[in-house]
Structures are given as structure tokens and as C-alpha cells.
Design a protein around this motif. Structure first.
Motif, mmCIF file in Angstrom:
data_model
loop_
_atom_site.group_PDB
_atom_site.id
_atom_site.type_symbol
_atom_site.label_atom_id
_atom_site.label_comp_id
_atom_site.label_asym_id
_atom_site.label_seq_id
_atom_site.Cartn_x
_atom_site.Cartn_y
_atom_site.Cartn_z
ATOM 1 N N ILE A 192 0.672 -1.300 0.139
ATOM 2 C CA ILE A 192 0.086 0.148 0.015
ATOM 3 C C ILE A 192 0.712 1.195 0.125
ATOM 4 C CG2 ILE A 192 -1.682 1.348 1.346
ATOM 5 C CD1 ILE A 192 -2.562 -1.422 2.547
ATOM 6 N N ASP A 193 0.416 2.078 -0.881
ATOM 7 C CA ASP A 193 1.111 3.431 -0.858
ATOM 8 C C ASP A 193 0.311 4.339 -0.001
ATOM 9 O OD1 ASP A 193 2.687 5.617 -1.226
ATOM 10 O OD2 ASP A 193 2.120 6.165 -3.330
ATOM 11 N N PHE A 194 0.676 4.510 1.344
ATOM 12 C CA PHE A 194 -0.317 5.455 2.092
ATOM 13 C C PHE A 194 0.122 7.043 1.598
ATOM 14 C CE2 PHE A 194 0.495 1.676 4.910
ATOM 15 C CZ PHE A 194 -0.771 1.451 5.312
ATOM 16 N N PRO A 195 -1.137 7.732 1.926
ATOM 17 C CA PRO A 195 -0.821 8.927 1.660
ATOM 18 C C PRO A 195 -0.001 9.454 2.565
ATOM 19 C CG PRO A 195 -2.857 8.757 2.886
ATOM 20 C CD PRO A 195 -2.437 7.424 2.300
ATOM 21 N N HIS A 196 0.998 10.741 2.187
ATOM 22 C CA HIS A 196 2.076 11.438 2.936
ATOM 23 C C HIS A 196 1.384 12.648 3.255
ATOM 24 C CE1 HIS A 196 5.460 8.810 1.296
ATOM 25 N NE2 HIS A 196 4.514 8.211 0.972
ATOM 26 N N GLY A 197 1.892 12.747 4.783
ATOM 27 C CA GLY A 197 1.504 14.346 5.219
ATOM 28 C C GLY A 197 1.920 14.296 6.753
ATOM 29 N N TRP A 198 1.856 15.487 7.426
ATOM 30 C CA TRP A 198 2.224 15.684 8.616
ATOM 31 C C TRP A 198 1.099 16.346 9.444
ATOM 32 C CZ3 TRP A 198 6.225 14.302 11.539
ATOM 33 C CH2 TRP A 198 6.528 15.246 12.886
ATOM 34 N N TRP A 199 0.461 15.816 10.578
ATOM 35 C CA TRP A 199 -0.407 16.251 11.300
ATOM 36 C C TRP A 199 0.371 17.075 12.477
ATOM 37 C CZ3 TRP A 199 -5.344 16.532 10.728
ATOM 38 C CH2 TRP A 199 -6.042 15.338 10.081
ATOM 39 N N GLY A 200 0.194 18.399 12.109
ATOM 40 C CA GLY A 200 1.021 19.508 12.959
ATOM 41 C C GLY A 200 0.002 20.458 13.441
ATOM 42 N N THR A 201 0.632 21.414 14.113
ATOM 43 C CA THR A 201 0.115 22.659 14.862
ATOM 44 C C THR A 201 0.234 23.812 14.104
ATOM 45 O OG1 THR A 201 1.752 23.151 16.412
ATOM 46 C CG2 THR A 201 -0.259 21.435 16.765
ATOM 47 N N ASP A 202 -0.300 24.865 14.408
ATOM 48 C CA ASP A 202 0.292 26.322 14.082
ATOM 49 C C ASP A 202 1.818 26.651 14.357
ATOM 50 O OD1 ASP A 202 0.286 28.810 16.184
ATOM 51 O OD2 ASP A 202 -1.077 27.171 16.759
ATOM 52 N N LEU A 203 2.262 27.362 13.526
ATOM 53 C CA LEU A 203 3.741 27.899 14.011
ATOM 54 C C LEU A 203 3.719 29.342 14.084
ATOM 55 C CD1 LEU A 203 5.996 25.677 12.067
ATOM 56 C CD2 LEU A 203 5.315 25.399 14.420
ATOM 57 N N GLY A 204 2.671 29.769 14.764
ATOM 58 C CA GLY A 204 2.205 31.540 14.946
ATOM 59 C C GLY A 204 1.917 31.885 13.602
ATOM 60 N N SER A 205 2.238 33.014 13.257
ATOM 61 C CA SER A 205 1.831 33.786 11.910
ATOM 62 C C SER A 205 2.522 33.043 10.748
ATOM 63 C CB SER A 205 1.970 35.262 12.251
ATOM 64 O OG SER A 205 3.212 35.446 12.328
ATOM 65 N N ALA A 206 3.503 32.268 11.297
ATOM 66 C CA ALA A 206 4.337 31.930 9.954
ATOM 67 C C ALA A 206 3.620 30.735 9.167
ATOM 68 C CB ALA A 206 5.731 31.515 10.623
ATOM 69 N N ARG A 207 2.841 29.836 9.750
ATOM 70 C CA ARG A 207 2.001 28.979 9.460
ATOM 71 C C ARG A 207 0.823 28.683 10.194
ATOM 72 N NH1 ARG A 207 4.371 22.790 9.573
ATOM 73 N NH2 ARG A 207 3.260 22.807 11.625
ATOM 74 N N ALA A 208 -0.302 28.733 9.474
ATOM 75 C CA ALA A 208 -1.575 28.758 10.171
ATOM 76 C C ALA A 208 -2.115 27.384 10.183
ATOM 77 C CB ALA A 208 -2.625 29.619 9.197
ATOM 78 N N SER A 209 -3.061 27.198 11.388
ATOM 79 C CA SER A 209 -3.858 25.977 11.375
ATOM 80 C C SER A 209 -5.107 26.202 11.577
ATOM 81 C CB SER A 209 -3.139 25.213 12.554
ATOM 82 O OG SER A 209 -3.904 24.058 12.775
#
Length: 205
Positions: A3-20
Motif C-alpha cells: 500500500i502506498d499510504f498518503p503522505h503528510g504531517w499532522w501538526g499545529t500552527d507555527l504562529g503567524s508563519a503557518r496557520a492551522s
């Protein structure tokens, strides 16, 4: 069939640099900064040089090793309370080693070993073990030990088993960076050069 599972990262915001949009967001792997793996030697000296083993933790890992072959880096990390305590979590995640592996619900020849979970089980992380292949890390919003094909169709299960990292130490390194950065940008904790470089991936864009 592998199986080729979907790739990704369950993460949080990094302040204003990366929203969640919520506590966690699934970020595409290709959108993430590169983690320098040149320091990965299986000892986690980049995290805590000379971190001691913990007898009780080592006993748990030893008992699990009787059921499944575990990578050396996994055994080193999960045998040291000092190493585990060095990983912050802005969402209250805890290292929670399963006492036994369980068969993958979508690939019976593979096995899962739970090692990390969110305090409310919003995301659970597993070491994914295939015979004759390098182990990798899977993240899921479900406890895969109790979710079976009789409850959820196979395609939905696979869609919710995200390949978070190609190796255990790679996962731990990024998890440490992401959570340390959250405390830096949101609560003013000190940052390292490596953390600043990681964050620059977003601020430069």
C-alpha cells in the motif's frame, strides 16, 4: 500488494508563519522544511548527549521486542525517559508504548506498534513494520488497534493512515522541532539556529 499510504504531517500552527484551522492540521509533506538527517546515528545525541537508559522503560521495550523486531533507534529512544522528556508537546501528547504489536487493519502481513498519542486521541502515531522493509511512522486520527474492516471500509482506513516520516528518528526530530517552535513563536521560549532555519522556510515564502 504494498500500500502506498498518503503522505503528510499532522501538526499545529507555527504562529503567524503557518496557520492551522484547528488543534491539528494535515500539512502536505512537500510543504514541510527539510530536516537535517546528517546527525541521525541512532543515539539521539543531537537531542541529549549521553542520555541514560531507564530500567523500567528498557524492560517494556525488551518485552515488546520478544514479539517483533524493532529498529535500534526506536529501542534506544523508547528506553530512555530522559530522551522522551526532552520532547515538548504543545498539545499534551505522551509517549505511550503498546505492550504488543497488532496486525495492520489493511495489510495483514504488516504490524503496528503504538508509541505516541495525543491526550484526547485526536492523533495517534504508530511504528509501521513490514517484513523485509525499513519501518516508517504512520499517524491516524483513529486507534487502529480497535478499528477493523468490519467497521470502516478499507479505502477510508487507508486514507486515514498517513505516512508521517520514512523513519523513526526522522519523525522524532521533526516532532521536536515543530513543538519547540510552537513554544518559541507563541510563548516566547528561546530558539536555536536549527529552529530558526526551519521557521525561515515559511517566513521567507
Amino acid at each position: 500488494m504494498t500500500i502506498d499510504f498518503p503522505h503528510g504531517w499532522w501538526g499545529t500552527d507555527l504562529g503567524s508563519a503557518r496557520a492551522s484551522m484547528g488543534t491539528y492540521e494535515l500539512y502536505p509533506t512537500e510543504s514541510l522544511p527539510v530536516v537535517d538527517e546528517s546527525c541521525h546515528e541512532g543515539t539521539f545525541a543531537w537531542l541529549v548527549p549521553g542520555a541514560p537508559h531507564d530500567p523500567l522503560r528498557a524492560m517494556e521495550v525488551g518485552a515488546l521486542s520478544q514479539h517483533v523486531e524493532l529498529p535500534a533507534a526506536f529501542k534506544r529512544f523508547m528506553s530512555s525517559q530522559v530522551l522522551m522528556d526532552a520532547i515538548p508537546s504543545c498539545t499534551g501528547c505522551d509517549f505511550d508504548l503498546a505492550p504488543r504489536p497488532v496486525p495492520s487493519p489493511v495489510e495483514p502481513t504488516a504490524q503496528l506498534v503504538r508509541f505516541l498519542r495525543d491526550q484526547q486521541d485526536a492523533v495517534i502515531w504508530y511504528l509501521y513494520l513490514r517484513p523485509g522493509e525499513q519501518p516508517f511512522v504512520i499517524a491516524s486520527p483513529w486507534l487502529l488497534e480497535i478499528v477493523g474492516l468490519e467497521e470502516v471500509d478499507r479505502a477510508t482506513l487507508i486514507a486515514n493512515m498517513v505516512r508521517a516520516a520514512d523513519g523513526f528518528e526522522q519523525f522524532i526530530h521533526r516532532f521536536w522541532l515543530e513543538n519547540s517552535l510552537w513554544f518559541s513563536v507563541n510563548e516566547g521560549d528561546e530558539s536555536t539556529d536549527e529552529m530558526n532555519l526551519y521557521l525561515a522556510h515559511y517566513t521567507a515564502a
